[in-house]
Motif scaffolding. Structure first.
Motif, PDB file in Angstrom:
ATOM      1  N   ALA A   1       0.833  -1.208   0.000  1.00  0.00           N
ATOM      2  CA  ALA A   1       0.000   0.000   0.000  1.00  0.00           C
ATOM      3  C   ALA A   1       0.868   1.258   0.000  1.00  0.00           C
ATOM      4  O   ALA A   1       0.576   2.229  -0.697  1.00  0.00           O
ATOM      5  CB  ALA A   1      -0.933  -0.013   1.211  1.00  0.00           C
TER       6      ALA A   1
ATOM      7  N   ASN B   1       2.003   2.389  -3.233  1.00  0.00           N
ATOM      8  CA  ASN B   1       0.900   2.739  -4.150  1.00  0.00           C
ATOM      9  C   ASN B   1       0.684   1.689  -5.233  1.00  0.00           C
ATOM     10  O   ASN B   1       0.323   2.035  -6.360  1.00  0.00           O
ATOM     11  CB  ASN B   1       1.161   4.090  -4.829  1.00  0.00           C
TER      12      ASN B   1
ATOM     13  N   ARG C   1      -1.431  -0.955  -7.057  1.00  0.00           N
ATOM     14  CA  ARG C   1      -2.894  -1.075  -7.138  1.00  0.00           C
ATOM     15  C   ARG C   1      -3.314  -1.733  -8.435  1.00  0.00           C
ATOM     16  O   ARG C   1      -2.452  -2.216  -9.188  1.00  0.00           O
ATOM     17  CB  ARG C   1      -3.498   0.310  -7.030  1.00  0.00           C
ATOM     18  N   ALA C   2      -4.611  -1.725  -8.721  1.00  0.00           N
ATOM     19  CA  ALA C   2      -5.158  -2.359  -9.929  1.00  0.00           C
ATOM     20  C   ALA C   2      -4.419  -1.872 -11.167  1.00  0.00           C
ATOM     21  O   ALA C   2      -4.155  -0.678 -11.299  1.00  0.00           O
ATOM     22  CB  ALA C   2      -6.646  -2.062 -10.048  1.00  0.00           C
TER      23      ALA C   2
ATOM     24  N   ALA D   1      -4.478  -5.865  -2.947  1.00  0.00           N
ATOM     25  CA  ALA D   1      -4.340  -4.477  -3.402  1.00  0.00           C
ATOM     26  C   ALA D   1      -4.933  -4.298  -4.801  1.00  0.00           C
ATOM     27  O   ALA D   1      -4.928  -3.193  -5.338  1.00  0.00           O
ATOM     28  CB  ALA D   1      -2.861  -4.080  -3.399  1.00  0.00           C
ATOM     29  N   GLY D   2      -5.402  -5.391  -5.402  1.00  0.00           N
ATOM     30  CA  GLY D   2      -5.990  -5.319  -6.739  1.00  0.00           C
ATOM     31  C   GLY D   2      -4.964  -5.489  -7.847  1.00  0.00           C
ATOM     32  O   GLY D   2      -5.296  -5.436  -9.028  1.00  0.00           O
ATOM     33  N   ALA D   3      -3.696  -5.711  -7.474  1.00  0.00           N
ATOM     34  CA  ALA D   3      -2.622  -5.859  -8.464  1.00  0.00           C
ATOM     35  C   ALA D   3      -2.462  -7.329  -8.847  1.00  0.00           C
ATOM     36  O   ALA D   3      -3.096  -8.213  -8.270  1.00  0.00           O
ATOM     37  CB  ALA D   3      -1.322  -5.296  -7.912  1.00  0.00           C
TER      38      ALA D   3
END
Ligand SMILES: *Cc1c(COP(=O)(O)O)cnc(C)c1O
Length: 371
Positions: A66, A69, A71-72, A93-95
């Motif tokens: 997080a 940063n 993320r997706a 984290a959507g990654a």
């Protein structure tokens, strides 16, 4: 014969003194002074400017992802042969986690496979030092610099270990540790995020503490977690800091003893004693059954259990996890080295409370089982 558990920790006498101080003074929460003391002493021991204590090593990885940063739309490269916490932090984290296979000798991520896994979406490389030997960091750092990728270094199994004389945990843009009961330093449950970057450290502190704000405490710009470590846990951690070199020496000695006892067993692959960049610290003493043996790791582990000896299977590769398969991850991924390690490997009792006599009994019993 008494049961020998796969891990039993041995804590220094100071732990009781410090714990009593928490209880006598009433400082039990994360506000207590041992937390900061532990952060300062531990980060100093791994040559990092900032340490942010958290409630476990899995939480440390979530905070690291997080804080960077991630993320997706982003991708993170990691070893498939590791604990679920690594991939879970990326997926939550959507990654997208992108895995590489293990090296058959060191069981660490095969660094020669990293570059081929890089895409325009890659944001970071998550390295994990597995079972006692460090990842070849020079190779990882060169790739990360060339492609401008962040390094997340999971050193949960490497307290007191060095890579070319520098402490493991000092290489990542963000590094993480766990202090679970089977780690070299334990607070029962616990973890830490480490960095040299002031801004990243500030972000990690905020994310760990629900992103409360200084000016308006209960107004939030961002969602964090309550991942705080308690003063009780930190007190137990502080008691072990000075012991780290002693613990490292003992772990090395235990690993060498196992290797001496087991080197003559045919069809049993033992951990490497050293590479050109590090000596094994044997966080756990893993063994791998050669392919010409008819037994699986499961068979041998249950035979040892019948003889009152605890063991643990090796990690199950991330690309073979049903939870990830079911959401369409890792389609067509094949990592033969990790798949073999997962099926042929397991580890023997390796906790610091294990005596030489216990260790001898474990080795002797394993030899009998494999006869
Ligand atoms: C133990 C471990 C973790 C997880 O730590 P917990 O404190 O159990 O959450 C993460 N990564 C590695 C490599 C570990 O060995």
């Amino acid at each position: 014969m008494a049961f020998i558990p796969v891990n039993e920790p041995r804590l220094p006498a100071n732990a009781k003194t410090y714990l009593n101080q928490c209880i006598d003074t009433g400082w039990v929460s994360s506000e207590g002074a041992f937390v900061q003391d532990f952060e300062e002493k531990f980060s100093y021991s791994v040559d990092r400017r900032h340490g942010i204590a958290v409630c476990n090593g899995s939480a440390a990885l979530e905070v690291a992802i997080a804080a960077l940063n991630i993320r997706a739309g982003d991708e993170v490269i990691l070893p498939t042969f590791t604990i679920i916490s690594c991939a879970a932090a990326i997926v939550r984290a959507g990654a997208k986690p992108v895995v590489v296979d293990a090296d058959p000798q060191t069981w660490n991520m095969d660094v020669s496979q990293i570059e081929a896994a890089i895409t325009p979406h890659t944001k970071a490389i998550m390295v994990v030092h597995i079972y006692g030997l460090p990842v070849d960091m020079d190779a990882v750092i060169a790739i990360a610099n060339k492609h401008q990728l962040a390094i997340i270094e999971d050193a949960a199994e490497a307290h007191g270990q060095n890579y070319r004389g520098r402490p493991c945990g000092s290489f990542g843009d963000i590094s993480t540790f766990s202090f679970y009961a089977n780690k070299h330093v334990t607070t029962g449950e616990g973890g830490m995020v480490l960095t040299n970057d002031n801004a990243l450290a500030e972000r990690c502190r905020s994310l760990r503490n629900l992103c409360f704000q200084k000016s308006q405490r209960f107004v939030h710009e961002e969602l964090g977690w309550n991942f705080r470590m308690s003063n009780l846990q930190a007190a137990v951690g502080v008691a072990q800091i000075e012991e780290i070199p002693v613990i490292a020496d003992r772990k090395r000695e235990m690993g060498q003893q196992y290797s001496r006892h087991l080197s003559s067993v045919s069809g049993l692959e033992l951990p490497l004693a050293a590479t050109h960049y590090a000596e094994n610290i044997y966080w756990v003493y893993g063994v791998v059954l050669a392919d010409d043996r008819s037994e699986t790791a499961k068979d041998v582990m249950s035979a040892l259990a019948q003889r009152n000896i605890g063991t643990r299977p090796f990690f199950w590769p991330m690309h073979e996890q049903p939870v990830f398969k079911s959401v369409g991850l890792f389609k067509d991924v094949c990592c033969p080295v990790s798949e073999r390690l997962a099926r042929r490997g397991f580890y023997l009792p390796s906790g610091t409370a294990l005596t030489d006599k216990d260790l001898e009994r474990v080795a002797y019993t394993l030899k009998e089982v494999l006869k």
